[in-house]
Design an enzyme around this catalytic site. Structure first.
Site, short mmCIF file in Angstrom:
data_model
loop_
_atom_site.label_atom_id
_atom_site.label_comp_id
_atom_site.label_asym_id
_atom_site.label_seq_id
_atom_site.Cartn_x
_atom_site.Cartn_y
_atom_site.Cartn_z
N ASP A 323 -1.40 4.39 -9.48
CA ASP A 323 -0.22 3.99 -8.71
C ASP A 323 -0.75 3.33 -7.44
O ASP A 323 -1.96 3.34 -7.15
CB ASP A 323 0.64 5.21 -8.41
CG ASP A 323 2.12 4.87 -8.23
OD1 ASP A 323 2.42 3.69 -7.99
OD2 ASP A 323 2.95 5.78 -8.33
N ASP A 324 0.13 2.74 -6.66
CA ASP A 324 -0.27 2.01 -5.46
C ASP A 324 -1.10 2.90 -4.53
O ASP A 324 -0.65 3.96 -4.11
CB ASP A 324 0.99 1.52 -4.74
CG ASP A 324 0.68 0.71 -3.49
OD1 ASP A 324 -0.50 0.34 -3.28
OD2 ASP A 324 1.63 0.45 -2.72
#
Length: 580
Positions: A323-324
Site C-alpha cells: 500500500d502507499d
C-alpha cells in the site's frame, strides 16, 4: 439460484480469463518443455519485445540492468497535478522507473489521462531495454473511483454482496476494467476482499463484499475473472485483512487483536480463494497484529506475513505490492521513509509505492542504492523482485488483450463510459436494493405520490438524488446539507429540518454517514412519514426502528439513486439482502 453451482461455472470462466490474459505463458511454457533452456542463446541486443520465453528473457534483462535500474524497476510513483511532472519524466527516462500510479487528483479529464500515460510509455520505450511501465490505479467501483472524468460511477462491492450474484462481481470488474484499459491503465488495485467484520469501520465499509469470508472469496474470485477478461491485472487487498478495525492506516497503524487461528479461518479465507485461482497480484496492508507479531511491525513490512505466510504457507507466486508508503501506518513503525522502503523490500514486496514522486537524491533512493552496493543479500533481494516484476510484465504485455501502451486520446469518448456497462450497472443497482424496512404504503402508488407534498433531504454533493426525485414527485421541496458536517453545522441542520418538515406530508432523506444520520434522527417525532435512503455503509440506519421505510443502496452512484426511487415507486420488486 444455487450460488455454489454458479461459482463452479465461474471458476471455469476464471481459468478462461487467465488463459486469455496470459495465454502467451502456456505457449512459452510449451516451448521451454521442448528446449533445453541452457541452450537458448539470447543476443546482447535483445530487449523486452524480443521473442523468447519469459523465464529466460526476464533473467537476461535483469543481467543487463545496473543497480540503479534494478531498484527503479521495483518502485511505483504517483504524481501531483493533471499531467506528469518533469521529475516523474526523469525517473522514467533517466532511471527506468518500473511503474506509475494514477491517483484521483490526476483524472478529471479522461483524454488527458490517456495522453499522459502514452507520454510516459513513450519514454519507457526509448530506453535500451524497452521495458514498459505498469500503470496502476484504484478503480474498485462504488466509493473508491480514482479515475473520474467520464468513467462509470458504479454501485460498488457491497451492492454486489447485497445482490448475491457472482456474475454481478464478474461484469462489474469487466466493465470497469474495459474503461481503464482504454486509457492505457493495465493494473487495478481491486478487488478489496477485506471482510466487513468491524461495523465501526470507516475505511472499508461498503468497499467490502460483506461479512462472510467464503462469500467474499467467491465474489472476489469472480471480480478477478472479470478484470482479467478485460485485460487488466487485478490486485487483491489489503493482505492479510483490514476488516476488523475502525482505524484508517492512512493516519495510524491499526492494531487488530486476533490470533493466528482467527486470522487463518477468517481474514485469510478470501485470499486463499484467489490464490487458488492464480491471482497475479496482492497488496500488503499497513496493519499490526500484536498477538501474532509482538514487535509492532505492520504486515506490509513483515517477513513473517509476506514471506512465511503469504509465500510459503499460502503458496502465492505472484507480485506482492505495498500500500502507499506515505501512509503513517508504514512510516510510524519504521521511523523514516527510507527505512520503511528497505524493510518493505526485505519483507518480500516486489513493488513499493509512493503516492508522490521522490526527489532524485531522496534518501529512500540514495540509502537503498548504497545498501545494494554494499550488502549482497539486499542486492539479491532487489534483483529477485525486479526479475519477478519483469517476468509478469512479459506475461501481461505479450498477451492478446493487454492495455495499449499508447492509447488514442481521440477515441476515448467511444469507449468511456462503456455503453454496455451503463446498462449493466443500472440493472446491478436494481438487484442490490435492500428493503430493510417496508412501510404500510410501500411501494408508493401514483395516487399517493401525486397527492402528497414531499420534502427531499440530502447531500449537496449528490445532485442525482435530487434530479431523480424531480422526475417523480410533482409536489416536492428540497433540503440540502453538506456530506462533511462539523458538529455545530450538524446541530443547526437538525433543528432546521424539523421546522422545514412541518410543511410537508412525507420526507425522503438520504443518509450517507453518522452526521447525516443525526439529522435524520431529528425527524423521529415529526409525525410525518419518513423514508430513508441509505447509501454507503448501512450501519448508521440499522437502528432506525422509527422510520416508515428504509431502503439500502450502498453507494451514491447515479444508478443507485435511480434504482432507489424505482424501488420506492414499485417499478420492480427489490430483493437485495443485507450482506452483514
Amino acid at each position: 439460484m444455487n450460488h455454489h453451482r454458479f461459482f463452479s461455472i465461474l471458476k471455469f470462466n476464471l481459468k478462461k480469463a487467465v488463459f486469455f490474459s496470459f495465454s502467451i505463458l502456456l505457449c512459452l511454457q510449451s516451448v521451454c518443455a521442448q528446449k533445453n533452456s541452457s541452450k537458448i542463446q539470447i543476443p546482447d541486443n535483445a530487449d523486452f519485445w524480443s521473442d523468447y520465453p519469459p523465464e529466460e528473457l526476464s533473467s537476461f534483462l535483469v543481467s543487463k540492468m545496473s543497480n540503479e535500474e534494478l531498484l527503479s524497476q521495483i518502485l511505483m510513483f504517483g504524481w501531483a497535478g493533471s499531467e506528469p511532472s518533469e521529475l516523474l519524466n526523469q525517473w522514467v527516462y533517466d532511471r527506468g522507473l518500473g511503474s506509475v500510479k494514477v491517483f484521483g487528483w490526476n483524472t478529471d479529464n479522461t483524454r488527458l489521462v490517456a495522453k499522459s500515460i502514452s507520454s510516459l510509455q513513450e519514454k519507457s520505450q526509448k530506453r535500451h531495454l524497452k521495458i514498459p511501465l505498469f500503470v496502476a490505479t484504484d478503480q474498485e467501483g462504488g466509493w473508491i473511483r480514482h479515475v473520474k472524468g467520464d468513467t462509470s460511477d458504479t454501485p460498488g462491492n457491497m451492492a454486489i454482496g447485497a445482490s448475491g450474484y457472482p456474475m454481478d462481481a464478474y461484469y462489474s470488474a469487466y466493465y470497469i476494467s474495459r474503461e481503464i484499459n482504454a486509457l492505457g491503465i493495465n493494473m487495478n488495485f481491486a478487488p478489496t476482499v477485506d471482510n466487513y467484520t468491524n461495523l465501526k469501520s470507516t475505511v472499508i465499509g461498503p468497499r467490502s463484499f460483506g461479512a462472510n469470508p467464503e462469500f467474499v472469496g467467491e465474489l472476489g474470485a469472480a471480480f478477478v475473472a472479470g478484470s482479467l477478461a478485460a485485460g487488466v491485472i487485478p490486485t487483491a487487498k489489503h493482505f492479510p485483512g483490514h476488516g476488523d478495525t475502525s482505524l484508517d492506516s492512512h493516519g495510524n497503524l491499526p492494531q487488530i487483536e486476533i490470533d493466528y487461528n482467527t486470522l487463518a479461518n477468517r481474514e485469510l479465507i478470501p485470499f486463499k480463494y484467489l490464490i487458488a485461482e492464480n491471482i497475479p497480484a496482492i497488496m500488503s496492508g499497513h496493519l499490526g497484529f500484536p498477538k501474532i507479531i509482538a514487535n509492532g511491525e505492520p504486515a506490509s513490512l513483515s517477513k513473517v506475513f509476506l514471506t512465511d505466510i503469504l509465500r510459503n504457507k499460502l503458496g502465492f507466486k505472484g507480485l506482492i505490492i505495498t500500500d502507499d508508503m506515505m501512509m503513517n501506518g508504514a512510516t510510524m513503525y519504521a521511523g523514516s521513509l527510507s527505512r520503511a522502503f528497505r524493510l518493505a523490500i526485505e519483507a518480500g514486496n516486489d513493488i513499493v509505492i509512493s503516492s508522490t514522486t521522490a526527489r532524485l537524491n531522496e534518501s529512500l533512493w540514495t540509502n537503498n542504492l548504497s545498501l545494494m552496493n554494499s550488502d549482497t543479500n539486499f542486492y539479491q533481494t532487489v534483483k529477485k523482485a525486479a526479475g519477478r516484476v519483469i517476468y509478469y510484465k512479459l506475461k501481461y504485455f505479450k498477451s492478446p488483450n493487454a492495455a495499449p501502451l499508447f492509447p488514442d486520446e481521440n477515441t476515448i469518448s467511444d469507449k468511456v463510459p462503456d455503453k454496455e456497462g451503463q446498462k449493466f450497472f443500472l440493472s446491478q443497482a436494481c438487484r442490490s436494493i435492500t428493503p430493510y424496512k417496508k412501510g404500510s404504503d410501500f411501494p408508493l402508488t401514483d395516487d399517493y405520490i401525486s397527492s402528497k407534498k414531499f420534502l427531499i433531504a440530502g447531500q449537496t454533493q449528490f445532485p442525482e438524488f435530487f434530479q431523480e426525485a424531480k422526475k417523480r414527485f410533482p409536489n416536492m421541496g428540497e433540503f440540502k446539507f453538506d456530506y462533511e458536517l462539523g458538529p455545530v453545522q450538524a446541530d443547526w441542520m437538525s433543528n432546521n429540518i424539523e421546522k422545514t418538515a412541518r410543511n410537508f406530508d412525507a420526507i425522503i432523506i438520504c443518509v450517507a454517514n453518522e452526521r447525516s444520520a443525526l439529522i435524520a434522527n431529528r425527524l423521529k417525532n415529526s409525525g410525518k412519514k419518513v423514508i430513508v435512503f441509505s447509501v454507503l455503509s448501512p450501519v448508521p440506519v440499522l437502528d432506525f426502528s422509527w422510520a416508515d421505510t428504509i431502503l439500502l443502496g450502498y453507494s451514491y452512484s447515479p444508478y443507485t439513486f435511480k434504482a432507489l426511487y424505482g424501488a420506492l415507486a414499485g417499478d420492480f420488486e427489490c430483493k437485495g439482502n443485507l450482506p452483514l
